[in-house]
Design a protein around this motif. Structure first.
Motif, PDB file in Angstrom:
ATOM      1  N   GLY A  40      35.283  48.169  40.084  1.00  0.00           N
ATOM      2  CA  GLY A  40      35.709  47.631  41.769  1.00  0.00           C
ATOM      3  C   GLY A  40      34.495  48.268  42.341  1.00  0.00           C
ATOM      4  N   ARG A  41      33.659  47.633  42.729  1.00  0.00           N
ATOM      5  CA  ARG A  41      31.948  47.785  42.987  1.00  0.00           C
ATOM      6  C   ARG A  41      31.347  49.037  43.972  1.00  0.00           C
ATOM      7  NH1 ARG A  41      34.912  45.139  46.668  1.00  0.00           N
ATOM      8  NH2 ARG A  41      34.510  45.412  49.067  1.00  0.00           N
TER       9      ARG A  41
ATOM     10  N   LEU B 203      42.972  35.303  53.003  1.00  0.00           N
ATOM     11  CA  LEU B 203      44.907  35.840  53.959  1.00  0.00           C
ATOM     12  C   LEU B 203      45.364  36.882  52.657  1.00  0.00           C
ATOM     13  CD1 LEU B 203      47.037  34.666  54.987  1.00  0.00           C
ATOM     14  CD2 LEU B 203      47.743  33.117  53.339  1.00  0.00           C
ATOM     15  N   GLN B 204      45.069  37.633  53.341  1.00  0.00           N
ATOM     16  CA  GLN B 204      45.971  39.041  52.752  1.00  0.00           C
ATOM     17  C   GLN B 204      47.844  38.460  52.921  1.00  0.00           C
ATOM     18  OE1 GLN B 204      45.296  42.420  55.128  1.00  0.00           O
ATOM     19  NE2 GLN B 204      46.584  43.785  53.798  1.00  0.00           N
TER      20      GLN B 204
ATOM     21  N   GLN C 254      40.166  48.159  38.957  1.00  0.00           N
ATOM     22  CA  GLN C 254      41.373  47.345  40.010  1.00  0.00           C
ATOM     23  C   GLN C 254      42.192  46.496  39.285  1.00  0.00           C
ATOM     24  OE1 GLN C 254      41.205  48.537  42.985  1.00  0.00           O
ATOM     25  NE2 GLN C 254      39.751  50.435  41.607  1.00  0.00           N
ATOM     26  N   ARG C 255      43.004  46.275  38.959  1.00  0.00           N
ATOM     27  CA  ARG C 255      43.902  45.411  37.918  1.00  0.00           C
ATOM     28  C   ARG C 255      44.389  44.264  39.175  1.00  0.00           C
ATOM     29  NH1 ARG C 255      47.290  49.783  35.092  1.00  0.00           N
ATOM     30  NH2 ARG C 255      48.650  49.521  37.223  1.00  0.00           N
TER      31      ARG C 255
ATOM     32  N   HIS D 168      38.568  35.203  50.009  1.00  0.00           N
ATOM     33  CA  HIS D 168      36.798  36.249  49.449  1.00  0.00           C
ATOM     34  C   HIS D 168      37.777  37.696  49.586  1.00  0.00           C
ATOM     35  CE1 HIS D 168      33.836  32.957  49.692  1.00  0.00           C
ATOM     36  NE2 HIS D 168      34.781  32.980  51.044  1.00  0.00           N
ATOM     37  N   SER D 169      38.497  37.791  48.179  1.00  0.00           N
ATOM     38  CA  SER D 169      39.527  38.588  48.507  1.00  0.00           C
ATOM     39  C   SER D 169      38.004  40.078  47.767  1.00  0.00           C
ATOM     40  CB  SER D 169      40.909  38.542  46.977  1.00  0.00           C
ATOM     41  OG  SER D 169      40.159  38.392  46.249  1.00  0.00           O
ATOM     42  N   GLN D 170      39.315  40.929  47.893  1.00  0.00           N
ATOM     43  CA  GLN D 170      38.836  42.206  47.059  1.00  0.00           C
ATOM     44  C   GLN D 170      38.216  42.336  45.253  1.00  0.00           C
ATOM     45  OE1 GLN D 170      37.705  45.069  48.631  1.00  0.00           O
ATOM     46  NE2 GLN D 170      38.435  43.578  50.177  1.00  0.00           N
ATOM     47  N   TRP D 171      39.115  41.202  44.889  1.00  0.00           N
ATOM     48  CA  TRP D 171      38.836  40.747  43.226  1.00  0.00           C
ATOM     49  C   TRP D 171      37.406  40.403  43.192  1.00  0.00           C
ATOM     50  CZ3 TRP D 171      38.424  36.393  40.787  1.00  0.00           C
ATOM     51  CH2 TRP D 171      39.044  35.674  41.147  1.00  0.00           C
TER      52      TRP D 171
END
Length: 150
Positions: A40-41, A7-8, A47-48, A68-71
């Motif tokens: 960051g992958r 969920l963005q 990334q913060r 399943h977010s970017q972090w």
């Protein structure tokens, strides 16, 4: 195959995260919040994002309320990160919890503590939900056990 749940954040959420992150960087923790940094992958850059570290039975966890977010994706690759509040930086290692039954206990406690802030991201799941409802929601909300180094 469907996409994993994510969920963005809307413009308000993004702005609030910026404020909470800024406060943490400058030494102000709101109810235990901290700014997490993870490599960051793809970019290799740190990334913060502000997070609510959650302690359950003496162990610290990070729960991804938004899915399943970017972090989360970065943490799966990096396996480590940093938590910052002001000048205090704690380096940690992270292990994703794969057992959904174990996650239900952690997620229920997380929702008891942080539900007022994050219930909207759990699509009707609350701390009062049944074990079966929580178990069904667990695949959508990654949980990492963190171990602070040093």
């Amino acid at each position: 195959m469907s996409q994993p749940y994510y969920l963005q954040g809307n413009a308000f959420n993004v702005r609030m995260n910026s404020i909470v992150g800024w406060l943490a960087r400058h030494g102000v923790s709101l109810l235990g919040s901290a700014e997490m940094s993870v490599r960051g992958r793809k970019s290799g850059q740190m990334q913060r994002i502000p997070v609510n570290c959650h302690t359950y039975e003496g162990t610290q966890y990070l729960v991804s309320a938004r899915g399943h977010s970017q972090w989360v994706r970065n943490m799966r690759v990096a396996g480590r990160g940093e938590l910052r509040v002001g000048r205090k930086i704690r380096t940690f290692t992270a292990v994703e919890i794969a057992d959904d039954e174990q996650k239900t206990l952690i997620v229920r406690a997380y929702l008891e503590r942080w539900g007022w802030e994050v219930n909207q991201y759990f699509r009707g799941i609350t701390a009062q939900s049944t074990d079966a409802e929580l178990l069904a929601a667990c695949p959508d909300h990654p949980v990492f056990r963190i171990t602070v180094e040093g």
